[in-house]
Write an enzyme that holds these catalytic residues in place. Structure first.
Site, PDB file in Angstrom:
ATOM      1  N   ARG A  26       0.823  -1.217   0.000  1.00 26.08           N
ATOM      2  CA  ARG A  26       0.000   0.000   0.000  1.00 26.08           C
ATOM      3  C   ARG A  26       0.853   1.262   0.000  1.00 26.08           C
ATOM      4  O   ARG A  26       0.473   2.282  -0.578  1.00 26.08           O
ATOM      5  CB  ARG A  26      -0.958  -0.037   1.201  1.00 26.08           C
ATOM      6  CG  ARG A  26      -2.091  -1.056   0.992  1.00 26.08           C
ATOM      7  CD  ARG A  26      -2.713  -1.472   2.311  1.00 26.08           C
ATOM      8  NE  ARG A  26      -3.900  -2.314   2.168  1.00 26.08           N
ATOM      9  CZ  ARG A  26      -3.892  -3.624   1.939  1.00 26.08           C
ATOM     10  NH1 ARG A  26      -2.749  -4.279   1.799  1.00 26.08           N
ATOM     11  NH2 ARG A  26      -5.031  -4.299   1.844  1.00 26.08           N
ATOM     12  N   GLY A  48      -1.165 -12.206  -5.001  1.00 25.58           N
ATOM     13  CA  GLY A  48      -2.578 -11.880  -5.169  1.00 25.58           C
ATOM     14  C   GLY A  48      -2.876 -10.461  -4.718  1.00 25.58           C
ATOM     15  O   GLY A  48      -3.695  -9.762  -5.322  1.00 25.58           O
ATOM     16  N   SER A  67     -12.928  -9.863   2.390  1.00 27.20           N
ATOM     17  CA  SER A  67     -11.637  -9.745   1.714  1.00 27.20           C
ATOM     18  C   SER A  67     -11.159  -8.301   1.685  1.00 27.20           C
ATOM     19  O   SER A  67     -11.782  -7.437   1.069  1.00 27.20           O
ATOM     20  CB  SER A  67     -11.741 -10.278   0.280  1.00 27.20           C
ATOM     21  OG  SER A  67     -10.603  -9.881  -0.454  1.00 27.20           O
ATOM     22  N   ASP A  95      -4.265 -15.691   7.227  1.00 26.99           N
ATOM     23  CA  ASP A  95      -3.006 -16.240   6.705  1.00 26.99           C
ATOM     24  C   ASP A  95      -2.311 -17.172   7.699  1.00 26.99           C
ATOM     25  O   ASP A  95      -1.273 -17.751   7.383  1.00 26.99           O
ATOM     26  CB  ASP A  95      -2.047 -15.095   6.337  1.00 26.99           C
ATOM     27  CG  ASP A  95      -2.544 -14.313   5.130  1.00 26.99           C
ATOM     28  OD1 ASP A  95      -3.277 -14.895   4.305  1.00 26.99           O
ATOM     29  OD2 ASP A  95      -2.211 -13.125   5.010  1.00 26.99           O
ATOM     30  N   LYS A 127      -6.112 -19.323  -1.489  1.00 24.16           N
ATOM     31  CA  LYS A 127      -4.904 -18.535  -1.216  1.00 24.16           C
ATOM     32  C   LYS A 127      -3.803 -18.968  -2.198  1.00 24.16           C
ATOM     33  O   LYS A 127      -4.097 -19.556  -3.227  1.00 24.16           O
ATOM     34  CB  LYS A 127      -4.490 -18.707   0.245  1.00 24.16           C
ATOM     35  CG  LYS A 127      -5.503 -18.119   1.228  1.00 24.16           C
ATOM     36  CD  LYS A 127      -5.565 -16.620   1.097  1.00 24.16           C
ATOM     37  CE  LYS A 127      -6.613 -16.008   2.010  1.00 24.16           C
ATOM     38  NZ  LYS A 127      -6.764 -14.570   1.779  1.00 24.16           N
ATOM     39  N   ARG A 150      -4.996 -24.035   0.957  1.00 21.66           N
ATOM     40  CA  ARG A 150      -4.282 -24.224   2.227  1.00 21.66           C
ATOM     41  C   ARG A 150      -4.945 -25.243   3.148  1.00 21.66           C
ATOM     42  O   ARG A 150      -4.294 -25.726   4.078  1.00 21.66           O
ATOM     43  CB  ARG A 150      -4.114 -22.881   2.954  1.00 21.66           C
ATOM     44  CG  ARG A 150      -3.049 -22.039   2.305  1.00 21.66           C
ATOM     45  CD  ARG A 150      -2.744 -20.774   3.065  1.00 21.66           C
ATOM     46  NE  ARG A 150      -1.654 -20.073   2.417  1.00 21.66           N
ATOM     47  CZ  ARG A 150      -1.428 -18.771   2.518  1.00 21.66           C
ATOM     48  NH1 ARG A 150      -2.215 -18.016   3.254  1.00 21.66           N
ATOM     49  NH2 ARG A 150      -0.412 -18.226   1.901  1.00 21.66           N
TER      50      ARG A 150
HETATM   51  C1  S3P Z   1      -4.241  -9.087   2.188  1.00 22.96           C
HETATM   52  C2  S3P Z   1      -5.499  -9.594   2.416  1.00 22.96           C
HETATM   53  C3  S3P Z   1      -5.772 -11.029   2.648  1.00 22.96           C
HETATM   54  C4  S3P Z   1      -4.514 -11.818   2.969  1.00 22.96           C
HETATM   55  C5  S3P Z   1      -3.367 -11.432   2.077  1.00 22.96           C
HETATM   56  C6  S3P Z   1      -3.056  -9.949   2.214  1.00 22.96           C
HETATM   57  C7  S3P Z   1      -4.096  -7.639   1.962  1.00 22.96           C
HETATM   58  O1  S3P Z   1      -6.374 -11.563   1.485  1.00 22.96           O
HETATM   59  O2  S3P Z   1      -4.752 -13.202   2.853  1.00 22.96           O
HETATM   60  O3  S3P Z   1      -2.209 -12.176   2.435  1.00 22.96           O
HETATM   61  O4  S3P Z   1      -2.960  -7.118   2.037  1.00 22.96           O
HETATM   62  O5  S3P Z   1      -5.111  -6.976   1.700  1.00 22.96           O
HETATM   63  P1  S3P Z   1      -7.961 -11.437   1.243  1.00 22.96           P
HETATM   64  O6  S3P Z   1      -8.289 -10.027   1.255  1.00 22.96           O
HETATM   65  O7  S3P Z   1      -8.211 -12.037  -0.118  1.00 22.96           O
HETATM   66  O8  S3P Z   1      -8.589 -12.241   2.337  1.00 22.96           O
END
Ligand code: S3P
Length: 443
Positions: free
Chosen positions: A26, A94, A167, A320, A347, A351
């Site tokens: 971010r 992701g 999420s 996580d 994920k 997992r």
């Molecule tokens: C994250 C959100 C989570 C987490 C990922 C980091 C983030 O995923 O599992 O490791 O930085 O916004 P989700 O938002 O898909 O749950």
């Protein structure tokens, strides 16, 4: 590269783990959108975050590494991103991919998103749906998978979007697209998730409000097309990375480890709450605030753990951490039940399946559910001796190495190189605590 963790006698020492991955992504993104220069210290220099840095460069920001973990980002201003000349490669990440899809969706540019085999299997429909509502156009592989191409909206539509899944990535993608939409973009969150985007947007001068709504939802609003001003970011230590040495210390006989400056954002500490309920001796010391986030030093000593049922609504605050909690559960007296965590299946790997298979390969009693698992522990008698398939997932690799330190026989993981996505100095840091870890190149 395979990595093997051997039973270790005791882990001791004082360590710092790398900067938080969520905040690092971010900082690069908002720095790239602000007008002026943002200084970041403690940035996680793992492959996931470096991919985001490269993508922000390709979109026009000037991103410069000035020292160990210190970076400078000269932003282009909201609305000022330029079209990248080549595909954006997010590797295994992701978070990077989904957040940048939001960013591109709010700008009138076209970008192609690619990633590794793991990322190319993950569902992108969850961001494609709201971002399409905002006026972006997506061309994805079947099932909304990457590689995909996004053409951002000429003028993004400010929408109101109730999140269908808990999420933070989806929430953040919509808010980032909303930054360049005329008017107020609203996300309604039924279950609270990590709020780093909201916190950092506020620090960069965005107009953001977070309010409780009916039936316990949270309503997050951002006003678009306002200028972001640079704010220096000090990235605190990642609680999701700290989890590995902490569970290792809890489950390796005779250990006493302190991890300093761990971020204690309430939306991230579900694992620690659960471990303490299991009887973990975790002393939370020197609580303070740094750069708008609560942080503390955590002193951990080997503990006799007991099984617990993890409350369903705790899932977003430890999403996580289930694989490493499974390792603690393998050492606990009785059964630990984890449910309400179906998100684990999408994920970096599935997992649930990867954790269950890894536990079984090491003689741990486990039952698999669609949305979690139940583990019956054997304190002092975790067999180990297995080889675990990592499935390109850094957290599966580190979780099962953690199992190896406190087991009767060594545990091997097949893709040790995946750890560099989030925790590049993991091996050196664990060896510094006294852990026995060996590596071997794959033939
Ligand atoms: C994250 C959100 C989570 C987490 C990922 C980091 C983030 O995923 O599992 O490791 O930085 O916004 P989700 O938002 O898909 O749950």
């Amino acid at each position: 590269m395979t990595l093997t963790a051997s039973p270790s006698s005791s882990l001791t020492g004082h360590i710092t783990v790398p900067g938080d991955k969520s905040i690092s992504h971010r900082a690069l993104i908002l720095g790239g959108l602000a007008v002026g220069t943002t200084h970041v210290t403690g940035l996680l220099e793992g492959e996931d975050v470096l991919a985001t840095a490269e993508a922000m460069r390709a979109l026009g920001a000037t991103v410069t590494r000035t020292g160990d973990g210190t970076w400078e980002i000269a932003g282009v201003g909201v609305g000022g991103l330029s079209e990248p000349a080549t595909a954006l490669d997010f590797g295994n990440s992701g978070t990077g991919a989904r957040l940048l899809m939001g960013l591109v969706a709010g700008h009138p540019i076209t970008a192609t998103f690619v990633g590794d085999a793991s990322l190319s299997k993950r569902p992108m429909g969850r961001v494609i749906t709201p971002l399409t509502e905002m006026g972006a156009e997506f061309h994805a592989r079947e099932g909304g998978r990457m590689p995909l191409t996004v053409t951002g909206a000429p003028v993004a539509l400010p929408i109101t979007y109730p999140l269908p899944v808990a999420s933070a990535q989806v929430k953040s993608a919509v808010l980032l697209a909303g930054l360049n939409a005329p008017g107020q973009t609203t996300v309604i969150e039924p279950h609270p998730t990590r709020d780093h985007t909201e916190r950092m947007l506020r620090a960069f001068g965005a107009e953001v409000s977070v309010e409780p709504g009916p039936q316990e939802v949270t309503v997050i609003r951002v006003t678009g097309q306002t200028e972001l001003t640079p704010s220096d970011v000090i990235v605190p230590a990642d609680p999701s990375s700290a989890a590995f040495p902490i569970v290792a210390a809890l489950t390796t006989p005779g250990s006493d480890v302190t991890v300093s400056g761990v971020m204690m954002n309430p939306h991230r500490v579900g694992l620690y709450t659960t471990l303490i309920e299991m009887g973990a001796n975790i002393d939370i010391q020197n609580e303070r605030e740094e750069s708008g986030e609560p942080v503390a030093d955590l002193r951990v000593q080997t503990s006799a753990l007991k099984g617990v049922e993890v409350p369903l609504d705790r899932a977003p605050s430890m999403i996580d951490e289930y694989p490493v909690l499974a390792v603690a559960a393998a050492h606990a007296e009785g059964t630990t039940i984890m449910r309400g965590a179906a998100e684990l299946r999408v994920k970096e790997s599935d997992r649930v399946a990867a954790t269950v298979a890894g536990l079984q390969a090491n003689g741990v009693e486990v039952e698999e559910f669609e949305d979690g698992m139940a583990i019956t522990g054997a304190p002092g008698q975790v067999t180990g001796g297995g080889t675990v398939l990592t499935h390109m997932d850094h957290r599966i690799a580190m979780s099962f190495l953690t199992l190896g330190f406190g087991a009767e026989k060594p545990v091997t993981v097949d893709e040790g190189e995946m750890i560099a996505t989030s925790f590049p100095d993991y091996v050196a840091l664990m060896r510094g605590l006294g852990a026995t870890l060996s590596s071997e190149a794959n033939s």
